[in-house]
Structures are given as structure tokens and as C-alpha cells.
Design a protein around this motif. Structure first.
Motif, PDB file in Angstrom:
ATOM      1  N   LEU A  11     -28.060  69.127 -26.424  1.00  0.00           N
ATOM      2  CA  LEU A  11     -26.973  68.814 -25.496  1.00  0.00           C
ATOM      3  C   LEU A  11     -26.795  67.301 -25.345  1.00  0.00           C
ATOM      4  O   LEU A  11     -25.662  66.807 -25.267  1.00  0.00           O
ATOM      5  CB  LEU A  11     -27.258  69.452 -24.131  1.00  0.00           C
ATOM      6  N   GLY A  12     -27.892  66.562 -25.332  1.00  0.00           N
ATOM      7  CA  GLY A  12     -27.807  65.106 -25.234  1.00  0.00           C
ATOM      8  C   GLY A  12     -27.142  64.483 -26.453  1.00  0.00           C
ATOM      9  O   GLY A  12     -26.285  63.599 -26.332  1.00  0.00           O
ATOM     10  N   PHE A  14     -25.019  65.906 -28.535  1.00  0.00           N
ATOM     11  CA  PHE A  14     -23.601  66.264 -28.546  1.00  0.00           C
ATOM     12  C   PHE A  14     -22.799  65.416 -27.552  1.00  0.00           C
ATOM     13  O   PHE A  14     -21.664  65.008 -27.829  1.00  0.00           O
ATOM     14  CB  PHE A  14     -23.432  67.749 -28.221  1.00  0.00           C
ATOM     15  N   THR A  15     -23.380  65.156 -26.392  1.00  0.00           N
ATOM     16  CA  THR A  15     -22.683  64.351 -25.384  1.00  0.00           C
ATOM     17  C   THR A  15     -22.439  62.931 -25.888  1.00  0.00           C
ATOM     18  O   THR A  15     -21.328  62.383 -25.767  1.00  0.00           O
ATOM     19  CB  THR A  15     -23.503  64.308 -24.080  1.00  0.00           C
ATOM     20  N   VAL A  16     -23.441  62.320 -26.466  1.00  0.00           N
ATOM     21  CA  VAL A  16     -23.310  60.960 -26.995  1.00  0.00           C
ATOM     22  C   VAL A  16     -22.304  60.917 -28.145  1.00  0.00           C
ATOM     23  O   VAL A  16     -21.473  60.005 -28.246  1.00  0.00           O
ATOM     24  CB  VAL A  16     -24.685  60.430 -27.449  1.00  0.00           C
ATOM     25  N   TYR A  18     -19.729  62.893 -28.745  1.00  0.00           N
ATOM     26  CA  TYR A  18     -18.337  63.016 -28.282  1.00  0.00           C
ATOM     27  C   TYR A  18     -17.887  61.741 -27.574  1.00  0.00           C
ATOM     28  O   TYR A  18     -16.762  61.269 -27.776  1.00  0.00           O
ATOM     29  CB  TYR A  18     -18.193  64.210 -27.334  1.00  0.00           C
ATOM     30  N   ARG A  19     -18.784  61.184 -26.765  1.00  0.00           N
ATOM     31  CA  ARG A  19     -18.399  60.000 -25.980  1.00  0.00           C
ATOM     32  C   ARG A  19     -18.073  58.801 -26.868  1.00  0.00           C
ATOM     33  O   ARG A  19     -17.122  58.059 -26.592  1.00  0.00           O
ATOM     34  CB  ARG A  19     -19.541  59.645 -25.011  1.00  0.00           C
ATOM     35  N   GLY A 336     -13.973  68.214 -29.834  1.00  0.00           N
ATOM     36  CA  GLY A 336     -14.646  68.950 -28.768  1.00  0.00           C
ATOM     37  C   GLY A 336     -14.860  70.413 -29.094  1.00  0.00           C
ATOM     38  O   GLY A 336     -15.931  70.977 -28.821  1.00  0.00           O
TER      39      GLY A 336
END
Length: 621
Positions: A11-12, A14-16, A18-19, A336
Motif C-alpha cells: 500500500l505504501g 502504490f501511494t508513492v 501514484y503521488r 489509479g
């Protein structure tokens, strides 16, 4: 190994990604700008081009791309252990799959919402474009067969599953009328959404009642009968206006998909089951009962959609760009949605690897083969009693994944008594994933077929002419229906996986050419590196599949025709992909040396694009 830290790390990442990475591509490489008029507005016709809210378009796109691949691929690849699949799912999606989906979606927006072969024709050349059109059409037909056969195996002799899935069609049509025709000039979302979710829950509960009633025999179908039903559904979804069935059904299924995804994340965080599989098994060297080949290269074609999938490029240049309201929506929808699908693949891998190996192999290999493995089923007899169906020997990955999901949910407080419901909910979850890919895929294949037919007789190329729609859809449906009728998961899935990944390499090479042609060559490495990696691994897997699977079939009495067809298709796919990718790279070299590209006039006059050179509409990071 405990699954909690693994999921948090994923999850970490994927968040980075996308950001920062998606923002870099959107803001710097393509300079998305909401002042550019999207094809949905320029060609609005109420049938194919329909400007839609961002979340509705996201729902359609996610539902259309998230098919059997992120569910079945990781489940089958669990044979190699949990580590190879997990690494490929995360790295492949962030660096390749999401990049492909986003760049092709933007490329289609900049080419009137047209298909990938049209973009090839405009950016690489007309001859290569025609070759790409033929190759894409064949790959699409194989993809539909590969996705649909999973549904056939999962719903065979299952009245509960057929009842629940069947009801989603009229529910979606009611939603479509309510959303797009209930309030003139405005799309209504809240009311239809609440109605759809409540009706899905009612259909799931009603399916249990129906399966136990005296009418259950009316919905017990064998494999061939389900093939015919799937063909009928694919035909209907392709011909009807997009707002009436395809878009609302995809949007509805997204609630189920994202809701289940969230529930699985919570379930893993709460239960944090132990992975029963090792990081690597003895089958990484080949000889496995589920996937006979070695880890390299077969991992990269077994796990397709969860990491990268060429099929996505057809949705991103097919139905979705015709629905985009604002250009900046492309980042959320393209990058996304692929991240969400990859997360589905990670959860599927966790669910499969949390099963006891004996239970996993008892489901995924025929009983005669399982008897020779020296393993014993541990919990499977109990699961079969609780579910009310015989689960052993139901190959293809769908059933074992449903059991893995049900096993996570049944370990939540007070949920053990509902195991049967969780299992059939998981089957519905999988079938919705796959069917929403089949309907969108059939429609995309219809577009490509019409473009090809239009070269023979111009009126047949019109996507809004009913006779052309009926003819093109009929040809497509009969073609993928024939492959399912005579094929098995063991023969169709390798063909689908190889064709799918070869298409991904074509899409990435095409968008590399687009970037070079449009003076953004500095960002070309973002698409070129994954294109070459996917091409090398997939050609290797295709060659080995011909040598070990398809050619032997052509020499065996009873399977000669099927073997010759699948051998020929595989050869066509490999040769076509190499030629198209090679032509794209040659076009890049010519452009860099100063030779004007075929799309030279669009460099200063792209349809719908503002005639200014503004700064990026938002910062990349």
C-alpha cells in the motif's frame, strides 16, 4: 509468514507511485490541460460518446479492465511460491502496467478517442497500422475466450451463481435509464447507486433461496450452455447504447469490486493470516502440476492483468476515452484504476497462499494428477460440506480463489457460519470481474472490426450504423465462442497470456513513438524500457508454448484442428508483435534524425487542443 507487513508495504509503494510517478507523466510528459476539449464533448452522440462524471468513468474503466487476470493469474502462479508473484505484481504495475494504461488513454484522447491501431497508423505509419489492426483483432478474440472460459468453469452447474449474475443485467438496465434518462440534461448518480447496491445484496441472498428451491434445475447449465449464454450477453452488451447496459453494469460492479477489495484489506489487517506457501517452491524450475513451465518466462504471462495487460490498452483506446469529461481525469482513471487492479492481484495471491498447499492443489489439478503428488487435502472436505458443492478438481483458479477469500472472511468474529455465503459471494465477485471485461472487450473488438471492414466498404466503418454493429459483433462473438467451445483452461490461458502481453509491448512501443514524435523524447524511457522487457519475456514464453503445448496438440488425434489453430495464432502474434515494435522503434530513430512523422500536422493542430503553450496545469510533485 504473516501477511500484515507485506500488505502495508504494498500500500505504501502504490501511494508513492501514484503521488509522484503518475503526476510526472501527466504534468510533464503529456501536459494534461482541462481547456482541451475531450472527444466525449466534441463527438457527443448519446450512444458511444457520452461525457460522464469522473467516478462513473472510473467505475466503467476499472470494471472493464479488471477481469480474470488479477484474480486467476496470481492464484495459478502461487504454485511458484508467494515471492515471485508479489514482486512482479508490484513492480510490473507501477513501472509498466499503470504507465501503459495512462499513456494510451491520453494518446486516444488526443486522437479523437480512436483505437490503438489508429494511433499506430497515425504515429508509426499506415502499413504498420493495418498490421496492428489485424493483430489486435485476433488478440482481442483470444482474450475474450481466455476470460470467458473462467466463467464457464466457475458457473457450471451452479444455480446460485447463475441466478445472482443474471439479475445484474436487468438491475443495470434500470440504473442506466435512471442515471442517463431520468433527469434530462443531467446524470443522476446517488439514487441509482443506492438502488443497485441494495438489489445486488438481494440477488445474492435470493440466489441461496433459489438454489434450495424446486426451481433450481432451471438454472443448472453445463459448460456448452453457459458458452451460448455468454455469447448472447456479449452480443447484447456490444449492440445496445453504452449508457443502457455496459456503463451502468460496469459502474454497479465497481461497487462490488471496490467494496470487496476494501473488505479484503480489512480482513487481512484484522485476521492477518499466515502464508502457508513458502517464498519459492520446487516448481520454480519447472514440472509443476498447474503450470508445467519454469518461473522464467511463464510467471510473466501467467500473471497478466495484475501487473500489465495489453487488453487494458484496448479499453483505454476504446470505450473509456469516449466517456472522459475533462482531460485531467485521465490520470485518476488510467493510472489509479490499474493500481487498484494490481492490489486485487496482491490480495488474490495472499488468499491463495494462505490455503494449505494440499487444498490448493486438490482444487487446481485433476484428481488423477493430485493422487500422484503425495499430498493430502486438509480443510477441503469441510469447505465442500459448508459450501454445498464438490470443490475438488475444479481447475482454473476461480474456485480456489473463492475458497481463499471465504477462508479469510470466515475467520472474522462471528462469520464462520456464513462460509457458504462468503464462497458464493466470492464466485459472484469473480464472475462480475470477468463479465464486465467480456462486455467491454466485445464492444472494443466491434470497433476494431468496423474499422477494418470500413476499409473494404466505407459504410461498414460507421460505429453508429446498426447493420454494421450487428455484423461486426456477430463475427467477433462467434469467433471467441468457437475457441471456448473446443478449448480448455490449459490450452487457452497460455495463448491468452502470451497474446495479451505481446499487445502490451505493442502499446508501450506505440506510446514511445508518440512521445518522440511530439518532442517529448526525454520521457520515452518510461514506456520503452517496459516495452522491451515485456516483449523479450513474452516471445520466450510463446516459443516454449508452441514447442511444448500447441504443436504436440496438432500431432495428436482428436486435437489436430485445435492444435493447428492455436499454433498458427501464436506464430502470428509473435511475428506481428516483433514487426510492429520494430517499426515503431525505427520510426523513433527517423524522427530523432529529423524525418517528419506521419502525424506531423497534428503537432501544431491536435483536435480539441488549445492553441497555446501553457505551463503544466499542476505540478508533477
Amino acid at each position: 509468514m504473516n501477511t500484515l507487513p507485506l500488505l502495508l508495504i504494498v500500500l505504501g509503494i502504490f501511494t508513492v507511485a501514484y503521488r509522484y510517478y503518475s503526476a510526472l507523466l501527466a504534468a510533464r510528459a503529456f501536459m494534461l490541460d482541462d481547456r482541451n476539449i475531450t472527444p466525449a464533448h466534441r463527438f457527443k452522440d448519446g450512444h458511444n460518446y457520452v461525457p460522464s462524471p469522473k467516478w462513473v468513468a472510473f467505475g466503467h474503466h476499472f470494471a472493464a479492465i479488471a477481469g480474470a487476470g488479477p484474480l486467476v493469474g496470481p492464484t495459478l502462479a502461487a504454485q511458484f511460491g508467494f515471492a515471485p508473484g508479489l514482486i512482479w505484481l508490484v513492480a510490473g504495475s507501477v513501472l509498466a502496467g499503470c504507465v501503459q494504461d495512462l499513456t494510451v488513454l491520453i494518446g486516444s484522447l488526443r486522437h479523437d478517442g480512436k483505437s490503438l491501431p489508429y494511433i499506430v497508423q497515425r504515429e508509426v505509419g499506415p502499413v504498420t497500422g493495418l498490421l496492428a489492426m489485424i493483430a489486435v483483432l485476433l488478440i482481442l478474440i483470444v482474450a475474450m475466450a481466455g476470460l470467458a472460459i473462467i466463467v464457464v468453469n466457475a458457473l457450471s452447474q451452479s444455480a446460485w451463481g447463475i441466478f445472482t449474475i443474471g439479475l445484474t443485467i436487468p438491475i443495470a438496465m434500470i440504473m442506466g435509464v435512471w442515471m442517463f434518462r431520468g433527469n434530462t440534461g443531467k446524470v443522476t448518480v446517488l439514487g441509482p447507486s443506492v438502488f443497485g447496491v441494495l438489489m445486488i445484496v438481494a440477488a445474492l441472498i435470493g440466489g441461496h433461496w433459489f438454489a434450495d428451491s424446486s426451481f433450481a434445475h432451471l438454472l443448472l447449465f453445463n459448460g456448452h450452455q453457459i458458452v451460448m449464454l455468454l455469447c448472447a450477453y456479449g452480443f447484447l452488451a456490444s449492440v445496445l447504447p453504452v449508457w443502457l447496459l455496459l456503463e451502468p453494469r460496469d459502474y454497479l460492479s465497481t461497487y462490488v469490486k471496490l467494496g470487496t477489495l476494501a473488505a479484503l484489506i480489512i480482513g487481512v489487517l484484522v485476521v492477518h493470516p499466515q502464508l502457508q506457501f513458502p517464498a519459492f517452491t520446487q516448481y520454480v524450475h519447472g514440472g509443476g502440476p498447474v503450470i508445467p513451465g519454469k518461473l522464467f518466462p511463464f510467471l510473466f504471462v501467467t500473471i497478466a492483468c495484475g501487473a500489465i495487460s495489453g487488453f487494458h490498452s484496448l479499453v483505454a483506446s476504446g470505450t473509456t476515452p469516449k466517456l472522459i469529461d475533462k482531460e485531467t481525469d485521465a490520470r485518476f482513471i488510467g493510472y489509479g484504476a490499474m493500481l487498484a487492479e494490481s492490489l486485487v492481484g496482491v490480495l488474490a495471491l495472499i488468499a491463495a497462499c494462505s490455503m494449505m498447499p494440499g487444498d490448493y492443489f486438490a482444487i487446481n489439478v485433476p484428481p488423477a494428477v493430485f493422487a500422484k503428488l503425495g499430498m493430502h487435502a486438509v480443510n477441503l472436505p469441510e469447505f465442500s460440506r459448508e459450501v454445498g458443492e464438490q470443490l475438488a478438481g475444479r481447475t482454473g483458479g476461480a474456485v480456489s480463489l473463492a475458497i481463499g477469500i471465504a477462508q479469510i472472511f470466515r475467520n472474522l468474529p462471528g462469520m464462520k457460519a456464513l462460509t457458504g455465503y462468503w464462497y458464493h459471494y466470492a464466485i459472484m465477485f469473480e464472475a462480475l470481474f470477468i463479465l464486465t471485461t467480456i462486455d467491454a472487450g466485445t464492444r472494443v473488438a466491434r470497433y476494431v472490426m468496423q474499422e477494418l471492414m470500413g476499409k473494404l466498404y466505407k459504410p461498414l466503418g460507421r460505429s453508429n450504423w446498426l447493420p454494421s454493429n450487428l455484423l461486426a459483433t456477430g463475427i467477433v462473438v462467434v469467433s471467441w465462442g468457437y475457441l471456448i467451445w473446443g478449448g480448455t483452461i490449459a490450452t487457452i490461458w497460455p495463448l491468452f497470456g502470451t497474446a495479451n502481453q505481446l499487445l502490451a509491448s505493442i502499446a508501450l512501443a506505440t506510446m514511445t513513438t508518440y512521445l518522440v514524435n511530439h518532442k517529448k523524447a526525454v520521457y520515452g524511457w518510461c514506456t520503452l524500457v517496459p516495452a522491451l522487457f515485456v516483449l523479450v519475456t513474452t516471445v520466450s514464453a510463446g516459443y516454449l508454448s508452441i514447442q511444448n503445448v500447441f504443436w504436440p496438440m496438432s500431432q495428436h488425434p482428436g486435437t489436430e484442428l485445435q492444435g493447428w489453430i492455436e499454433t498458427s495464432l501464436m506464430v502470428i502474434f509473435i511475428v506481428g508483435a516483433i514487426v510492429i515494435v520494430g517499426s515503431a522503434l525505427l520510426r523513433c530513430l527517423k524522427t530523432l534524425r529529423g524525418v517528419p512523422p506521419p502525424s506531423v500536422e497534428s503537432l501544431t493542430n491536435e483536435p480539441g487542443k488549445v492553441q497555446l503553450e501553457p505551463a503544466a496545469p499542476y505540478r508533477c510533485c
